[in-house]
Design a protein around this motif. Structure first.
Motif, PDB file in Angstrom:
ATOM      1  N   ARG A  24       0.832  -1.205   0.000  1.00 46.57           N
ATOM      2  CA  ARG A  24       0.000   0.000   0.000  1.00 46.57           C
ATOM      3  C   ARG A  24       0.869   1.259   0.000  1.00 46.57           C
ATOM      4  N   ASP A  25       1.961   1.241   0.722  1.00 49.81           N
ATOM      5  CA  ASP A  25       2.886   2.382   0.725  1.00 49.81           C
ATOM      6  C   ASP A  25       3.479   2.612  -0.659  1.00 49.81           C
ATOM      7  N   LYS A  26       3.790   1.504  -1.320  1.00 53.48           N
ATOM      8  CA  LYS A  26       4.381   1.600  -2.659  1.00 53.48           C
ATOM      9  C   LYS A  26       3.400   2.193  -3.658  1.00 53.48           C
ATOM     10  N   LEU A  27       2.122   1.811  -3.551  1.00 54.12           N
ATOM     11  CA  LEU A  27       1.092   2.328  -4.454  1.00 54.12           C
ATOM     12  C   LEU A  27       0.702   3.760  -4.098  1.00 54.12           C
ATOM     13  N   GLY A  28       0.889   4.128  -2.833  1.00 52.99           N
ATOM     14  CA  GLY A  28       0.583   5.483  -2.396  1.00 52.99           C
ATOM     15  C   GLY A  28      -0.768   5.603  -1.721  1.00 52.99           C
ATOM     16  N   VAL A  29      -0.791   6.350  -0.623  1.00 57.44           N
ATOM     17  CA  VAL A  29      -2.031   6.591   0.120  1.00 57.44           C
ATOM     18  C   VAL A  29      -2.410   8.054  -0.057  1.00 57.44           C
ATOM     19  N   VAL A  30      -3.625   8.294  -0.505  1.00 56.21           N
ATOM     20  CA  VAL A  30      -4.091   9.652  -0.759  1.00 56.21           C
ATOM     21  C   VAL A  30      -5.238   9.994   0.189  1.00 56.21           C
ATOM     22  N   CYS A  31      -5.079  11.055   0.919  1.00 58.49           N
ATOM     23  CA  CYS A  31      -6.123  11.512   1.839  1.00 58.49           C
ATOM     24  C   CYS A  31      -7.258  12.163   1.049  1.00 58.49           C
ATOM     25  N   LYS A  32      -8.426  12.306   1.671  1.00 55.28           N
ATOM     26  CA  LYS A  32      -9.557  12.965   1.018  1.00 55.28           C
ATOM     27  C   LYS A  32      -9.248  14.419   0.684  1.00 55.28           C
ATOM     28  N   CYS A  33      -8.309  15.015   1.425  1.00 59.93           N
ATOM     29  CA  CYS A  33      -7.922  16.402   1.146  1.00 59.93           C
ATOM     30  C   CYS A  33      -6.942  16.488  -0.020  1.00 59.93           C
ATOM     31  N   GLY A  34      -6.507  15.314  -0.515  1.00 59.61           N
ATOM     32  CA  GLY A  34      -5.604  15.271  -1.655  1.00 59.61           C
ATOM     33  C   GLY A  34      -4.144  15.147  -1.286  1.00 59.61           C
ATOM     34  N   HIS A  35      -3.828  15.225   0.002  1.00 49.81           N
ATOM     35  CA  HIS A  35      -2.437  15.149   0.446  1.00 49.81           C
ATOM     36  C   HIS A  35      -1.949  13.698   0.409  1.00 49.81           C
ATOM     37  N   THR A  36      -0.664  13.510   0.139  1.00 51.23           N
ATOM     38  CA  THR A  36      -0.123  12.155  -0.023  1.00 51.23           C
ATOM     39  C   THR A  36       0.921  11.783   1.029  1.00 51.23           C
ATOM     40  N   TRP A  40       2.504   7.107  10.205  1.00 52.27           N
ATOM     41  CA  TRP A  40       1.968   5.761  10.430  1.00 52.27           C
ATOM     42  C   TRP A  40       1.772   5.547  11.923  1.00 52.27           C
ATOM     43  N   ILE A  41       0.541   5.221  12.322  1.00 50.90           N
ATOM     44  CA  ILE A  41       0.225   4.946  13.723  1.00 50.90           C
ATOM     45  C   ILE A  41       0.057   3.444  13.864  1.00 50.90           C
ATOM     46  N   LYS A  42       1.100   2.786  14.303  1.00 50.84           N
ATOM     47  CA  LYS A  42       1.131   1.322  14.331  1.00 50.84           C
ATOM     48  C   LYS A  42       0.067   0.742  15.256  1.00 50.84           C
ATOM     49  N   SER A  43      -0.154   1.375  16.407  1.00 52.86           N
ATOM     50  CA  SER A  43      -1.111   0.840  17.374  1.00 52.86           C
ATOM     51  C   SER A  43      -2.539   0.852  16.853  1.00 52.86           C
ATOM     52  N   ARG A  44      -2.809   1.746  15.879  1.00 57.13           N
ATOM     53  CA  ARG A  44      -4.151   1.869  15.302  1.00 57.13           C
ATOM     54  C   ARG A  44      -4.245   1.299  13.893  1.00 57.13           C
ATOM     55  N   LEU A  45      -3.121   0.820  13.371  1.00 61.99           N
ATOM     56  CA  LEU A  45      -3.052   0.364  11.977  1.00 61.99           C
ATOM     57  C   LEU A  45      -3.680   1.412  11.062  1.00 61.99           C
ATOM     58  N   SER A  46      -3.242   2.650  11.245  1.00 63.83           N
ATOM     59  CA  SER A  46      -3.841   3.770  10.508  1.00 63.83           C
ATOM     60  C   SER A  46      -2.777   4.750  10.031  1.00 63.83           C
ATOM     61  N   TYR A  47      -3.098   5.432   8.939  1.00 64.84           N
ATOM     62  CA  TYR A  47      -2.294   6.545   8.445  1.00 64.84           C
ATOM     63  C   TYR A  47      -2.945   7.843   8.951  1.00 64.84           C
ATOM     64  N   GLU A  48      -2.105   8.813   9.314  1.00 63.28           N
ATOM     65  CA  GLU A  48      -2.617  10.131   9.695  1.00 63.28           C
ATOM     66  C   GLU A  48      -2.053  11.168   8.739  1.00 63.28           C
ATOM     67  N   CYS A  49      -2.938  11.860   8.067  1.00 64.60           N
ATOM     68  CA  CYS A  49      -2.524  12.853   7.085  1.00 64.60           C
ATOM     69  C   CYS A  49      -1.712  13.963   7.759  1.00 64.60           C
ATOM     70  N   LYS A  50      -0.564  14.314   7.190  1.00 61.56           N
ATOM     71  CA  LYS A  50       0.290  15.355   7.759  1.00 61.56           C
ATOM     72  C   LYS A  50      -0.311  16.746   7.585  1.00 61.56           C
ATOM     73  N   LYS A  51      -1.298  16.860   6.696  1.00 64.15           N
ATOM     74  CA  LYS A  51      -1.894  18.166   6.433  1.00 64.15           C
ATOM     75  C   LYS A  51      -3.158  18.402   7.255  1.00 64.15           C
ATOM     76  N   CYS A  52      -4.152  17.501   7.110  1.00 68.94           N
ATOM     77  CA  CYS A  52      -5.448  17.733   7.777  1.00 68.94           C
ATOM     78  C   CYS A  52      -5.637  16.873   9.025  1.00 68.94           C
ATOM     79  N   ARG A  53      -4.677  15.971   9.307  1.00 70.15           N
ATOM     80  CA  ARG A  53      -4.702  15.092  10.474  1.00 70.15           C
ATOM     81  C   ARG A  53      -5.813  14.038  10.445  1.00 70.15           C
ATOM     82  N   LYS A  54      -6.462  13.887   9.327  1.00 77.38           N
ATOM     83  CA  LYS A  54      -7.485  12.853   9.215  1.00 77.38           C
ATOM     84  C   LYS A  54      -6.806  11.489   9.153  1.00 77.38           C
ATOM     85  N   ARG A  55      -7.418  10.502   9.791  1.00 77.35           N
ATOM     86  CA  ARG A  55      -6.844   9.163   9.820  1.00 77.35           C
ATOM     87  C   ARG A  55      -7.517   8.236   8.805  1.00 77.35           C
ATOM     88  N   ILE A  56      -6.704   7.384   8.226  1.00 71.89           N
ATOM     89  CA  ILE A  56      -7.176   6.398   7.256  1.00 71.89           C
ATOM     90  C   ILE A  56      -6.675   5.035   7.708  1.00 71.89           C
TER      91      ILE A  56
END
Length: 301
Positions: A24-36, A40-56
């Protein structure tokens, strides 16, 4: 990939998660705000956008989204589906996984088959294309009901367009030219008419292609959508030469589906064909087929 390689590489939930995240990292993760860019929050198995802080979540945006099944279960299922040419029924996969409930396994397998079809839909056939239709036996679908057939086990026929991309190859010693198969597509048709055939051509075949068919009246407008349309009267010679690979594919698909699944409802036929064609198009991938299915999982929603 054989069973020994799989168990060596994926012996825990953590190893499956690590492998999935790497792809998934290789393919790229795109936030709803468009930021890429993400944390990585390992305990939550989630990505947190560096721009809007939304988690995926790691599963979000993939076909595993909203699934409560573990990564290990998904990985074992993808391994089973990619391990053989013929595949496994959902019931057999349930048995191999040792799960009590059938419904989650059925849903998981069909999601994977849908992802396979979505992956192949990204590509169009080009060059020299063979096109014909085959009738597949289906059970208790809308087709039978519309014809007044009732009762458990009622069967009917579902029309399927089969397309085979081939290329002419010349034997250096004999000088004889034969067409060899490359890639395939199979699309369930709701009717046998020119309009639906034309739509199928537009969606699946490049406009600069040469298409070979028989003289069916459903194919009268194909020339409007491709470079050249070549027709021949349907006979034994046509089946063995001009439309050789498409008829071999129809025969193999029928045998594969009947042998593995016995009874298929019409509304699910496309999903089973997705799996058959996906493997057929990747018949030379070998051990890479498993990783390709993981990628289809990520991108096939």
């Amino acid at each position: 990939m054989n069973i020994f390689s799989f168990t060596a590489n994926f012996d825990s939930e953590a190893s499956c998660i690590a492998h999935f995240k790497a792809h998934r990292d290789k393919l790229g993760v795109v936030c709803k705000c468009g930021h890429t860019e993400h944390y990585w929050i390992k305990s939550r198995l989630s990505y947190e956008c560096k721009k809007c802080r939304k988690r995926i979540t790691l599963k979000s945006g993939t076909i595993m989204q909203d699934s409560n099944l573990s990564f290990m279960i998904w990985y074992k299922t993808m391994f089973l589906l990619s391990a053989t040419k013929k595949g496994f029924s959902s019931k057999e996969i349930q048995k191999q996984l040792g799960l009590k409930r059938y419904e989650p396994v059925w849903a998981m397998v069909h999601k994977l088959r849908k992802a396979m079809g979505n992956r192949d839909d990204k590509y169009t056939l080009e060059g020299m294309i063979e096109l014909d239709e085959g009738y597949f036996t289906v059970e208790s679908s809308e087709i039978e009901q519309s014809k007044g057939i009732r009762g458990r086990g009622a069967v009917g026929k579902q029309n399927v367009a089969i397309m085979a991309e081939s290329t002419p190859l010349e034997d250096i010693e004999t000088g004889k030219t034969e067409r060899q198969p490359r890639f395939f597509k199979a699309k369930v048709l709701n009717s046998h008419n020119a309009k639906e055939i034309n739509e199928t051509i537009e969606d699946n075949i490049d406009e600069k292609s040469i298409v070979f068919t028989d003289k069916s009246t459903s194919y009268v407008d194909i020339a409007d959508f491709i470079e050249l349309h070549v027709t021949e009267k349907s006979n034994k010679e046509t089946t063995k030469e001009t439309l050789k690979w498409v008829h071999i594919t129809i025969s193999n698909a029928k045998r594969n589906l009947l042998g593995n699944y016995h009874k298929i409802k019409g509304k699910y036929l496309q999903l089973y064909l997705n799996e058959f064609v996906y493997k057929l198009n990747r018949r030379y991938f070998g051990d890479q087929l498993f990783d390709r299915l993981v990628i289809a999982n990520i991108t096939g929603l």
